[in-house]
Design a protein around this motif. Structure first.
Motif, PDB file in Angstrom:
ATOM      1  N   ARG A 251      51.827  41.668  43.392  1.00 49.27           N
ATOM      2  CA  ARG A 251      53.145  41.089  43.054  1.00 49.27           C
ATOM      3  C   ARG A 251      53.119  40.021  42.069  1.00 49.27           C
ATOM      4  N   THR A 252      51.793  39.601  41.719  1.00 41.64           N
ATOM      5  CA  THR A 252      51.719  38.700  40.795  1.00 41.64           C
ATOM      6  C   THR A 252      52.002  39.209  39.166  1.00 41.64           C
TER       7      THR A 252
ATOM      8  N   ALA B 289      46.595  25.519  43.045  1.00 45.32           N
ATOM      9  CA  ALA B 289      46.965  25.124  41.806  1.00 45.32           C
ATOM     10  C   ALA B 289      47.135  26.238  40.717  1.00 45.32           C
ATOM     11  N   CYS B 290      46.139  27.087  40.758  1.00 46.88           N
ATOM     12  CA  CYS B 290      46.042  28.342  39.929  1.00 46.88           C
ATOM     13  C   CYS B 290      47.212  29.349  40.300  1.00 46.88           C
ATOM     14  N   MET B 291      47.846  29.329  41.562  1.00 48.05           N
ATOM     15  CA  MET B 291      48.843  30.336  41.892  1.00 48.05           C
ATOM     16  C   MET B 291      49.981  30.090  41.387  1.00 48.05           C
ATOM     17  N   THR B 292      50.045  28.486  40.947  1.00 48.32           N
ATOM     18  CA  THR B 292      51.366  27.899  40.631  1.00 48.32           C
ATOM     19  C   THR B 292      52.231  28.952  39.304  1.00 48.32           C
ATOM     20  N   PRO B 293      51.804  29.430  38.291  1.00 44.18           N
ATOM     21  CA  PRO B 293      52.329  30.123  37.405  1.00 44.18           C
ATOM     22  C   PRO B 293      52.953  31.189  37.868  1.00 44.18           C
TER      23      PRO B 293
ATOM     24  N   VAL C  59      42.345  23.782  47.219  1.00 41.11           N
ATOM     25  CA  VAL C  59      43.399  23.032  46.466  1.00 41.11           C
ATOM     26  C   VAL C  59      43.549  23.561  45.297  1.00 41.11           C
ATOM     27  N   LEU C  60      42.501  23.860  44.441  1.00 39.83           N
ATOM     28  CA  LEU C  60      42.662  24.261  42.887  1.00 39.83           C
ATOM     29  C   LEU C  60      42.992  25.549  42.909  1.00 39.83           C
ATOM     30  N   SER C  61      42.547  26.487  44.099  1.00 41.88           N
ATOM     31  CA  SER C  61      43.019  27.575  44.185  1.00 41.88           C
ATOM     32  C   SER C  61      44.777  27.735  44.156  1.00 41.88           C
TER      33      SER C  61
ATOM     34  N   ALA D  85      45.717  33.637  38.900  1.00 40.15           N
ATOM     35  CA  ALA D  85      45.879  34.239  40.379  1.00 40.15           C
ATOM     36  C   ALA D  85      44.460  34.852  40.592  1.00 40.15           C
ATOM     37  N   PHE D  86      43.567  35.454  39.689  1.00 39.33           N
ATOM     38  CA  PHE D  86      42.488  35.919  39.894  1.00 39.33           C
ATOM     39  C   PHE D  86      41.373  34.747  40.111  1.00 39.33           C
ATOM     40  N   VAL D  87      41.564  33.868  39.419  1.00 40.40           N
ATOM     41  CA  VAL D  87      40.674  32.524  39.563  1.00 40.40           C
ATOM     42  C   VAL D  87      41.087  31.917  40.868  1.00 40.40           C
ATOM     43  N   ALA D  88      42.543  31.950  41.309  1.00 47.52           N
ATOM     44  CA  ALA D  88      42.644  31.434  42.473  1.00 47.52           C
ATOM     45  C   ALA D  88      42.151  32.316  43.861  1.00 47.52           C
TER      46      ALA D  88
END
Length: 438
Positions: free
Chosen positions: A244-245, A142-146, A138-140, A83-86
């Motif tokens: 929340r993450t 994907a990084c929020m998926t987990p 778009v990559l952000s 999430a931080f990467v996102a």
């Protein structure tokens, strides 16, 4: 006369003064990478396009949200690190889209007095910069998926490892996630109840806001909504999402009727976005982030007006924005009292009075008599007063605007960092308040 972007870039390389329809503009030495040659020029331009100094707008809300979550249970780094990467990718994507769209709409013209942008300099085509910005967004996602799907990290060992249930993901979505992300589904087959809807929705709206700030058919910054967007999405929503993450699944009582999912969704979203601590902390960090935007709008007042970019400075004038800066600074520091009133308790040991310094720094019945979240950010008051004083003397297009902008960025970083540390210290000392505010 007008010149093409490559001609303007060449003129900057040679340290020339261009004669444009907006008057004579000296572009010499505006950015260090402008005068470079070859590969180093493109590499430096790529770094400059991400605007590294602006990335604190992603780091600070995440740090504050993490500090809030630390008081409510163990932190879930398997979700928080992606999430931080996102967050960082969202900020970079917003910057790149802004770089391209402002150039295409004429806001970043030859008369602009701020740092040189890569689209404006002609180093990269605006379409390429825009495409890279969309790719980052778009990559952000994907990084929020987990965090959005509440996935479990399945690789044994390492600092990211959580205790997981012995489920296997051997086909379909589960196999894809395991092989691509090193995560696996909590239940297989996939259950709709595993989706963390507040995370998914807040992330989606944040990505949309990052793009829509200057992109799309209705760019928010061009219609006087930039300040509101920054306070909400770079402050309140970002802090709530970071918090929340870490929290995991919200446990709700499953009813036999059909209202379970709607009740689960509304209650979880309310506990995420309307959490009092997250709202106040997000408003504080968002207000200081908005100070940066206000100073930026003062600097670009004339060029924004020429490009029909209706910022608050263009719509209501220079004095309005200077008063806005003072109001935002005052609001951020006034909110520090919230942390004092919600953290500090007065026990019978002092008879309800304030007590001495020694008494305030002791704990009674597990409750602290002092709030670092309230006092630590006040260390930045001298810097805030300096920003306010210098902002009142600013004039559109003046070189001092960049210095005030740097000071405002330092204030945002220092205030947010001290607030995050203060919240963490309050939590570790057993500060008063409901320890489970989810």
């Amino acid at each position: 006369q007008r010149r093409s972007a490559p001609a303007q870039a060449e003129a900057r390389d040679e340290g020339l003064t261009l004669e444009t329809a907006d008057g004579a503009v000296n572009h010499a030495h505006r950015a260090s990478w402008v005068n470079r040659r070859g590969f180093s020029r493109y590499l430096a331009a790529c770094v400059a396009a991400t605007r590294p100094k602006s990335l604190t707008a992603a780091v600070i809300p995440f740090a504050v949200g993490t500090s809030l979550a630390s008081a409510e249970g163990p932190l879930r780094w398997t979700h928080a690190v992606p999430a931080f990467v996102a967050f960082v990718l969202m900020q970079i994507g917003c910057n790149l889209v802004n770089d391209a769209c402002d150039f295409l709409r004429g806001a970043d013209g030859p008369a602009r007095t701020g740092p040189t942008r890569v689209s404006q300099a002609g180093v990269f085509r605006a379409g390429t910069v825009h495409l890279c910005g969309v790719a980052c967004l778009v990559l952000s996602a994907a990084c929020m998926t987990p965090a959005a799907l509440d996935l479990e990290y399945h690789t044994a060992g390492g600092f990211l490892t959580d205790e997981v249930t012995p489920t296997a993901s051997t086909n379909g979505l589960g196999a894809f996630l395991k092989n691509t992300y090193l995560y696996r589904l909590k239940h297989e087959p996939f259950e709709l109840s595993d989706v963390q809807w507040p995370v998914a929705l807040l992330a989606a709206f944040s990505i949309a806001a990052a793009y829509g700030y200057t992109g799309g058919p209705f760019p928010l910054a061009y219609h006087g909504l930039g300040d509101f967007t920054v306070i909400v999405f770079f402050g309140v929503v970002a802090v709530a999402l970071a918090r929340r993450t870490h929290l995991g699944t919200y446990e709700a009582t499953k009813e036999s009727d059909g209202t379970y999912y709607s009740s689960y969704f509304t209650n979880d979203l309310r506990r995420t976005l309307l959490n009092e601590d997250a709202l106040v902390a997000g408003a504080q960090t968002g207000a200081l982030a908005c100070v940066l935007l206000a100073v930026n709008n003062v600097r670009d007042l004339r060029t924004d007006a020429a490009a029909n970019k209706k910022t608050l400075a263009v719509k209501y004038g220079l004095q309005f924005v200077k008063r806005e800066i003072d109001v935002l600074l005052t609001f951020a520091f006034a909110c520090t009292w919230y942390w004092w009133f919600t953290r500090v308790t007065f026990s019978n040991a002092t008879g309800g009075r304030m007590g001495t310094t020694e008494e305030l720094l002791t704990e009674t019945n597990g409750k602290t008599r002092w709030s670092y979240a309230s006092t630590a950010p006040c260390l930045t008051i001298p810097l805030a007063l300096s920003v306010s004083r210098r902002a009142r003397m600013l004039k559109p297009g003046h070189r001092d605007c960049d210095g005030v902008l740097a000071a405002a960025a330092a204030l945002h970083f220092a205030f947010g960092g001290l607030l995050a540390v203060g919240i963490w210290l309050d939590g570790s000392m057993g500060a008063e308040g409901d320890t489970d505010r989810r």
